[in-house]
Design a protein around this motif. Structure first.
Motif, short mmCIF file in Angstrom:
data_model
loop_
_atom_site.label_atom_id
_atom_site.label_comp_id
_atom_site.label_asym_id
_atom_site.label_seq_id
_atom_site.Cartn_x
_atom_site.Cartn_y
_atom_site.Cartn_z
N ASP A 119 45.86 23.62 7.07
CA ASP A 119 45.08 24.37 7.59
C ASP A 119 44.65 23.03 8.93
N GLU A 120 44.15 21.80 8.17
CA GLU A 120 44.04 20.66 8.76
C GLU A 120 45.36 20.59 10.17
N ILE A 121 46.96 20.77 9.79
CA ILE A 121 47.76 20.30 10.56
C ILE A 121 47.46 21.47 11.91
N SER A 122 47.55 22.66 11.28
CA SER A 122 46.96 24.06 12.33
C SER A 122 46.13 24.00 13.35
N ALA A 123 45.71 23.34 13.13
CA ALA A 123 44.24 22.80 13.48
C ALA A 123 44.73 21.84 14.80
N GLU B 114 44.87 23.96 -3.85
CA GLU B 114 43.66 23.76 -2.69
C GLU B 114 43.64 22.43 -1.12
N ARG B 115 44.13 21.68 -2.26
CA ARG B 115 44.74 20.55 -0.95
C ARG B 115 45.70 20.88 -0.49
N MET B 116 46.77 21.12 -0.62
CA MET B 116 48.20 21.81 0.35
C MET B 116 47.40 22.89 1.40
#
Length: 93
Positions: free
Chosen positions: A89-93, A82-84
């Motif tokens: 998601d944070e990198i993609s956003a 879940e953390r990964m």
């Protein structure tokens, strides 16, 4: 009838009664021996079953501990995934 004749007539009856009693006692002794053997066998079986039950209980405890450990490992792995995913998601956003 004389007393001697009366006593002689009673003796065969008493001997028959004694023989019948002796047979009953012998049968009772045989039954007692068989019951004692059966009891000893039952006690031995009970001891064997108790030992097996104790072994199975120990094995159950070990298995339960392993399941708990595996559940903890699974939960830890789930949290890491879940953390990964969150980082992705944070990198993609």
């Amino acid at each position: 009838m004389s007393t001697v004749a009366l006593k002689e007539a009673e003796l065969p009856l008493a001997a028959d009664d004694f023989n019948a009693l002796e047979q009953r006692v012998l049968r009772t002794i045989e039954l007692l021996k068989k019951e004692r053997e059966a009891r000893a066998t039952a006690e031995q079986n009970a001891a064997t079953l108790q030992q097996l039950l104790d072994e199975q209980s120990l094995e159950l405890s070990r298995t339960q501990e392993q399941v708990r450990a595996l559940e903890q490992e699974r939960e830890a792995a789930r949290q890491r995934v879940e953390r990964m995913l969150k980082q992705l998601d944070e990198i993609s956003a």
